[in-house]
Design a protein around this motif. Structure first.
Motif, PDB file in Angstrom:
ATOM      1  N   GLN A 252       0.826  -1.665  -0.021  1.00  0.00           N
ATOM      2  CA  GLN A 252      -0.185  -0.208   0.335  1.00  0.00           C
ATOM      3  C   GLN A 252       0.283   1.794   0.197  1.00  0.00           C
ATOM      4  OE1 GLN A 252      -3.397   0.473   0.556  1.00  0.00           O
ATOM      5  NE2 GLN A 252      -3.375  -2.041  -0.405  1.00  0.00           N
ATOM      6  N   THR A 253       0.978   1.697  -1.115  1.00  0.00           N
ATOM      7  CA  THR A 253       1.290   3.190  -1.124  1.00  0.00           C
ATOM      8  C   THR A 253       0.758   4.525  -1.423  1.00  0.00           C
ATOM      9  OG1 THR A 253       2.148   2.676  -3.216  1.00  0.00           O
ATOM     10  CG2 THR A 253       3.709   2.045  -1.965  1.00  0.00           C
ATOM     11  N   VAL A 276      -8.903  -1.779  12.897  1.00  0.00           N
ATOM     12  CA  VAL A 276      -7.969  -1.042  12.841  1.00  0.00           C
ATOM     13  C   VAL A 276      -7.753  -0.567  11.624  1.00  0.00           C
ATOM     14  CG1 VAL A 276      -5.469  -0.865  13.311  1.00  0.00           C
ATOM     15  CG2 VAL A 276      -6.284  -2.254  14.206  1.00  0.00           C
ATOM     16  N   PHE A 277      -7.817   0.881  11.293  1.00  0.00           N
ATOM     17  CA  PHE A 277      -7.498   1.395  10.059  1.00  0.00           C
ATOM     18  C   PHE A 277      -6.280   2.458   9.416  1.00  0.00           C
ATOM     19  CE2 PHE A 277     -11.719   1.915  11.852  1.00  0.00           C
ATOM     20  CZ  PHE A 277     -12.532   1.119  10.270  1.00  0.00           C
ATOM     21  N   THR A 278      -5.967   1.578   8.529  1.00  0.00           N
ATOM     22  CA  THR A 278      -4.673   2.262   7.996  1.00  0.00           C
ATOM     23  C   THR A 278      -3.962   3.634   8.684  1.00  0.00           C
ATOM     24  OG1 THR A 278      -5.438   0.975   5.678  1.00  0.00           O
ATOM     25  CG2 THR A 278      -3.022   2.648   5.816  1.00  0.00           C
ATOM     26  N   ASP A 279      -4.449   4.426   8.399  1.00  0.00           N
ATOM     27  CA  ASP A 279      -3.937   5.597   9.384  1.00  0.00           C
ATOM     28  C   ASP A 279      -3.960   5.592  10.562  1.00  0.00           C
ATOM     29  OD1 ASP A 279      -4.280   7.579   6.599  1.00  0.00           O
ATOM     30  OD2 ASP A 279      -5.929   8.996   7.382  1.00  0.00           O
ATOM     31  N   ASP A 280      -4.356   5.104  11.600  1.00  0.00           N
ATOM     32  CA  ASP A 280      -4.015   4.750  12.886  1.00  0.00           C
ATOM     33  C   ASP A 280      -2.780   4.090  12.714  1.00  0.00           C
ATOM     34  OD1 ASP A 280      -6.455   5.646  13.792  1.00  0.00           O
ATOM     35  OD2 ASP A 280      -7.040   3.419  13.476  1.00  0.00           O
ATOM     36  N   ILE A 281      -2.078   3.239  11.681  1.00  0.00           N
ATOM     37  CA  ILE A 281      -1.040   2.587  11.954  1.00  0.00           C
ATOM     38  C   ILE A 281       0.167   3.664  11.382  1.00  0.00           C
ATOM     39  CG2 ILE A 281      -0.051   0.321  11.181  1.00  0.00           C
ATOM     40  CD1 ILE A 281      -2.167  -0.568  10.470  1.00  0.00           C
ATOM     41  N   ARG A 282      -0.295   4.174  10.305  1.00  0.00           N
ATOM     42  CA  ARG A 282       0.597   5.238   9.553  1.00  0.00           C
ATOM     43  C   ARG A 282       1.285   6.454  10.917  1.00  0.00           C
ATOM     44  NH1 ARG A 282       1.425   4.930   4.567  1.00  0.00           N
ATOM     45  NH2 ARG A 282       2.244   7.116   4.649  1.00  0.00           N
ATOM     46  N   LEU A 319       5.845  -0.407   6.050  1.00  0.00           N
ATOM     47  CA  LEU A 319       5.096   1.179   6.288  1.00  0.00           C
ATOM     48  C   LEU A 319       6.607   2.035   6.833  1.00  0.00           C
ATOM     49  CD1 LEU A 319       1.588   0.539   7.983  1.00  0.00           C
ATOM     50  CD2 LEU A 319       2.073   1.731   5.749  1.00  0.00           C
ATOM     51  N   HIS A 320       7.059   0.994   7.481  1.00  0.00           N
ATOM     52  CA  HIS A 320       8.173   2.173   8.116  1.00  0.00           C
ATOM     53  C   HIS A 320       9.100   2.634   7.230  1.00  0.00           C
ATOM     54  CE1 HIS A 320      12.203   2.362  10.260  1.00  0.00           C
ATOM     55  NE2 HIS A 320      11.406   2.539  11.309  1.00  0.00           N
ATOM     56  N   TRP A 324       9.452   6.237   6.889  1.00  0.00           N
ATOM     57  CA  TRP A 324      11.041   6.633   5.958  1.00  0.00           C
ATOM     58  C   TRP A 324      11.713   7.715   5.021  1.00  0.00           C
ATOM     59  CZ3 TRP A 324      13.803   5.779  11.087  1.00  0.00           C
ATOM     60  CH2 TRP A 324      15.529   5.796  11.011  1.00  0.00           C
ATOM     61  N   ASP A 325      11.420   6.855   3.846  1.00  0.00           N
ATOM     62  CA  ASP A 325      12.020   7.857   2.768  1.00  0.00           C
ATOM     63  C   ASP A 325      11.209   9.321   2.935  1.00  0.00           C
ATOM     64  OD1 ASP A 325      13.554   7.498  -0.086  1.00  0.00           O
ATOM     65  OD2 ASP A 325      10.752   7.213  -0.088  1.00  0.00           O
ATOM     66  N   GLU A 326       9.664   9.014   3.370  1.00  0.00           N
ATOM     67  CA  GLU A 326       9.174  10.120   2.550  1.00  0.00           C
ATOM     68  C   GLU A 326       9.211  11.744   3.479  1.00  0.00           C
ATOM     69  OE1 GLU A 326       5.057   9.732   4.054  1.00  0.00           O
ATOM     70  OE2 GLU A 326       4.561   7.975   2.560  1.00  0.00           O
ATOM     71  N   VAL A 327       9.821  11.326   5.199  1.00  0.00           N
ATOM     72  CA  VAL A 327      10.452  12.355   5.993  1.00  0.00           C
ATOM     73  C   VAL A 327      12.096  12.530   5.916  1.00  0.00           C
ATOM     74  CG1 VAL A 327      11.466  12.047   8.729  1.00  0.00           C
ATOM     75  CG2 VAL A 327       8.697  11.256   7.992  1.00  0.00           C
TER      76      VAL A 327
END
Length: 343
Positions: A252-253, A276-282, A319-320, A324-327
């Motif tokens: 999921q990207t 559990v919704f994706t944004d909660d995890i993100r 996801l990590h 990490w790449d985004e940040v």
């Protein structure tokens, strides 16, 4: 009269679209997994049988000879006799009379029926709350049909930014009200109530691509199929779930959806917490990345915040790496969390 379980009362569903009851079924099954019974679409009103002590004279009850059980309230007895016979495991057509013991057995089973119906009602309401939040956030995009030309038009997400009591009639009728007076109003009382319900004629649909995307972004445990092969709504929901699983197969990207667990006046279901919704995890992963934590401590942080989530380590690592790449503009490597933050 619209009936959730009678498709002959439904409007024409355009190809590629799903009617609200079908969307409800798919989302509910995905969130509640094997707690979902199918009764949630129309739990109905279930009452317990009268207590046997109200039907019979307990002082006249004879264990040795049940034939001497004395019915003291014949009106109630004959009013509930057939249902009591069924619950007692008897044939209502051939059963001549029920004993105190048989009625007591039926009474206990009727209490179980009441409990099951109440649980179904609770899941129904919680699923409505999830649908409202998804629609309000613009993730679940309802559409309506223009009666003048048949074109499908989007329903603005802001109309779902209302109290749940206002949104509830829309779900109950699977439609919006055609009367602007009732757009953001609670159901009236008295003689106006019947007119209020008759205004809900703008049927609500969701395109299959949208509902598949929504389902793909809700983490869930797979639903256990039943042997009911004749429930078309359930079969349609199964098709949606299969489509969602195919869509969710790659990493999921894309932008995920936000839908908090439903608020409830009663004790929420355990499975509701597992929705559990994706944004909660993100959000948790992003916080860990900002602290330059690795994938393993990030997984531990998710487990602490969302107990019983069953989120796999490979998914956390993916996801990590993505965040990490985004940040930091680079993929994490061994010892990445020991690096200094780029200036």
């Amino acid at each position: 009269m619209f009936n959730w379980n009678d498709r002959s009362t439904w409007p024409f569903v355009p190809p590629g679209y799903y009617f609200l009851p079908e969307v409800f079924e798919a989302v509910g099954r995905k969130v509640f997994d094997d707690e979902w019974t199918g009764l949630e679409r129309n739990p109905g009103h279930v009452e317990a049988l009268p207590h046997p002590s109200v039907i019979y004279d307990p002082t006249a009850y004879v264990f040795v000879d049940p034939e001497e059980d004395e019915v003291t309230n014949a009106t109630l007895y004959f009013q509930h006799e057939k249902r009591a016979a069924l619950l007692a495991g008897l044939d209502p057509e051939t059963c001549e009379s029920l004993t105190f013991a048989q009625w007591a057995r039926a009474y206990e089973r009727s209490l179980a029926e009441v409990s099951k119906a109440e649980e179904s009602k609770q899941r129904r309401i919680e699923t409505f709350r999830i649908l409202q939040r998804l629609a309000s956030g613009g993730h679940l995009r309802f559409e309506m049909r223009d009666d003048q030309n048949g074109m499908m038009r989007p329903v603005a997400s802001h109309i779902w930014n209302c109290r749940f009591e206002i949104a509830l009639p829309r779900f109950e009728r699977a439609a919006l009200s055609s009367n602007i007076t009732y757009a953001m109003a609670l159901p009236p009382s008295g003689s106006a109530l019947e007119e209020f319900w008759e205004t809900f004629i703008i049927d609500l649909f969701v395109h299959e691509s949208n509902i598949a995307e929504v389902l793909a972004n809700i983490y869930y445990q797979p639903f256990t199929e039943t042997d009911d092969k004749n429930d078309i709504t359930k079969i349609r929901a199964s098709e949606l779930l299969a489509l969602a699983e195919r869509k969710a197969a790659p990493a999921q990207t894309t932008q995920s959806i936000t839908a908090n667990p439903p608020e409830s006046s009663g004790p929420p279901s355990e499975k509701a917490f597992k929705a559990v919704f994706t944004d909660d995890i993100r959000a948790i992963v992003r916080e860990c990345v900002m602290q330059r934590k690795g994938a393993v401590p990030t997984k531990k942080a998710i487990d602490v915040a969302l107990p019983g989530n069953n989120i796999t380590r490979p998914r956390v690592r993916a996801l990590h790496a993505e965040i990490w790449d985004e940040v930091y503009g680079e993929k994490p490597t061994v010892g990445a969390n020991s690096r200094s933050v780029p200036g």
